[in-house]
Design an enzyme around this catalytic site. Sequence first.
Site, PDB file in Angstrom:
ATOM      1  N   ASN A   9       0.744  -1.329  -0.206  1.00 55.32           N
ATOM      2  CA  ASN A   9      -0.020  -0.006   0.087  1.00 55.32           C
ATOM      3  C   ASN A   9       0.895   1.134   0.106  1.00 55.32           C
ATOM      4  OD1 ASN A   9      -1.795   2.023   0.672  1.00 55.32           O
ATOM      5  ND2 ASN A   9      -2.272   1.330   2.583  1.00 55.32           N
ATOM      6  N   LYS A  11       0.068   4.305  -0.314  1.00 55.96           N
ATOM      7  CA  LYS A  11      -0.466   5.472   0.532  1.00 55.96           C
ATOM      8  C   LYS A  11      -0.242   6.765  -0.502  1.00 55.96           C
ATOM      9  CE  LYS A  11       0.207   3.349   4.662  1.00 55.96           C
ATOM     10  NZ  LYS A  11      -0.001   3.479   6.182  1.00 55.96           N
ATOM     11  N   HIS A  98      -9.387   0.985   4.870  1.00 56.21           N
ATOM     12  CA  HIS A  98      -8.035   1.258   5.695  1.00 56.21           C
ATOM     13  C   HIS A  98      -8.321   2.173   6.896  1.00 56.21           C
ATOM     14  CE1 HIS A  98      -4.029   2.437   6.448  1.00 56.21           C
ATOM     15  NE2 HIS A  98      -3.760   1.433   5.726  1.00 56.21           N
ATOM     16  N   GLU A 100      -6.747   4.651   7.874  1.00 57.24           N
ATOM     17  CA  GLU A 100      -6.639   6.184   7.636  1.00 57.24           C
ATOM     18  C   GLU A 100      -7.635   6.619   7.077  1.00 57.24           C
ATOM     19  OE1 GLU A 100      -2.747   5.485   5.655  1.00 57.24           O
ATOM     20  OE2 GLU A 100      -1.798   5.055   7.444  1.00 57.24           O
ATOM     21  N   GLU A 170      -5.201  -4.947  10.606  1.00 57.33           N
ATOM     22  CA  GLU A 170      -4.142  -4.098  10.657  1.00 57.33           C
ATOM     23  C   GLU A 170      -4.333  -3.425  12.106  1.00 57.33           C
ATOM     24  OE1 GLU A 170      -2.351  -2.846   6.938  1.00 57.33           O
ATOM     25  OE2 GLU A 170      -4.113  -1.793   7.081  1.00 57.33           O
ATOM     26  N   GLY A 176       2.548   2.145  10.683  1.00 54.91           N
ATOM     27  CA  GLY A 176       3.388   3.323  10.551  1.00 54.91           C
ATOM     28  C   GLY A 176       4.108   3.628  11.843  1.00 54.91           C
ATOM     29  N   SER A 216       3.674  -2.074  10.332  1.00 57.98           N
ATOM     30  CA  SER A 216       5.148  -2.059  10.536  1.00 57.98           C
ATOM     31  C   SER A 216       5.572  -3.501  10.251  1.00 57.98           C
ATOM     32  CB  SER A 216       5.432  -1.868  12.093  1.00 57.98           C
ATOM     33  OG  SER A 216       5.267  -0.564  12.269  1.00 57.98           O
TER      34      SER A 216
HETATM   35  C1  PEP Z   1      -0.345   0.164   6.289  1.00 63.06           C
HETATM   36  O1  PEP Z   1      -0.876   1.285   6.152  1.00 63.06           O
HETATM   37  O2  PEP Z   1      -1.517  -0.388   5.509  1.00 63.06           O
HETATM   38  C2  PEP Z   1       0.460  -0.248   6.708  1.00 63.06           C
HETATM   39  C3  PEP Z   1       0.639  -1.735   7.321  1.00 63.06           C
HETATM   40  O3  PEP Z   1       1.563   0.574   7.035  1.00 63.06           O
HETATM   41  P1  PEP Z   1       2.934   0.246   7.704  1.00 63.06           P
HETATM   42  O4  PEP Z   1       3.501  -1.177   7.025  1.00 63.06           O
HETATM   43  O5  PEP Z   1       3.800   1.416   7.291  1.00 63.06           O
HETATM   44  O6  PEP Z   1       2.734   0.084   9.164  1.00 63.06           O
END
Ligand code: PEP
Length: 253
Positions: A9, A11, A98, A100, A170, A176, A216
């Site tokens: 992803n 973003k 997601h 966000e 997630e 992040g 992460s």
């Molecule tokens: C995400 O936003 O789907 C995600 C998993 O981000 P990150 O790997 O940067 O934590």
Amino acid sequence: MRKKIVAGNWKMNTNLQDGIYLASSINNKLLAETGIDEIGVVIAPPFTHLIAISKVINNDRICLTAQNCATESKGAYTGEVSAEMLKSVGVKAVIIGHSERREYYKECSEVLNKKVKQVLANDMKTIFCCGEKLDQRKAENHFEVIKNQLEEVVFKLSENEFDKIIIAYEPIWAIGTGVTASSDQAQEMHAYIRKLIAENFNNTIAENTTILYGGSCKPSNSVELFAKADVDGGLIGGASLKANDFLEIIKSY
Ligand code: PEP
């Protein structure tokens, strides 16, 4: 046997030139590898890059995915991009729900339902995200939060529709932040999600559903995470912006 998938992803990162370079690098490195053909690879670049990237990747090997779509099919919705438009440029899947989008754009289950329906109506797959906040986990409400998020959207679908859903668990506190859920925490929640799918549909559907971990995930922890029985791969944010790291994660299998 359910499909193992590693999804990137991107973003709101990369300009068009950098995005094409990244996609080409991932594509070339992937095609040069042997022994990982059975791992599904997904990239979700920004909308503006999709057409150009569809021309530089092997679309049979990499599943071009969008990060969002409109709730409606067409009309006076300034600034929106419909699922049909995405399909018409070669997109095969859309990320919906997601954290966000839930947090910053206040996308509630009603909105997510409409988006999933649009994706399904255009014969694409949905990567449906769910995840709890840190305070919800600390209060030990995380199982209930995930159950509600699934029940309010994807458990409302028919069996045939659900067949096109990939779940991404997630935990928001891990996205992040550099803090990853432990492999045991991921496995515990993935097994719980699979149990819920079995209860809502049946065991066969539960066994066939791909459940990704996101938060992460990076080369240093993907091997341990992906070794867990119910973790079928990852949805990767930050580490998907570096072709070498993304490839390392794919090769964790
Ligand atoms: C995400 O936003 O789907 C995600 C998993 O981000 P990150 O790997 O940067 O934590």
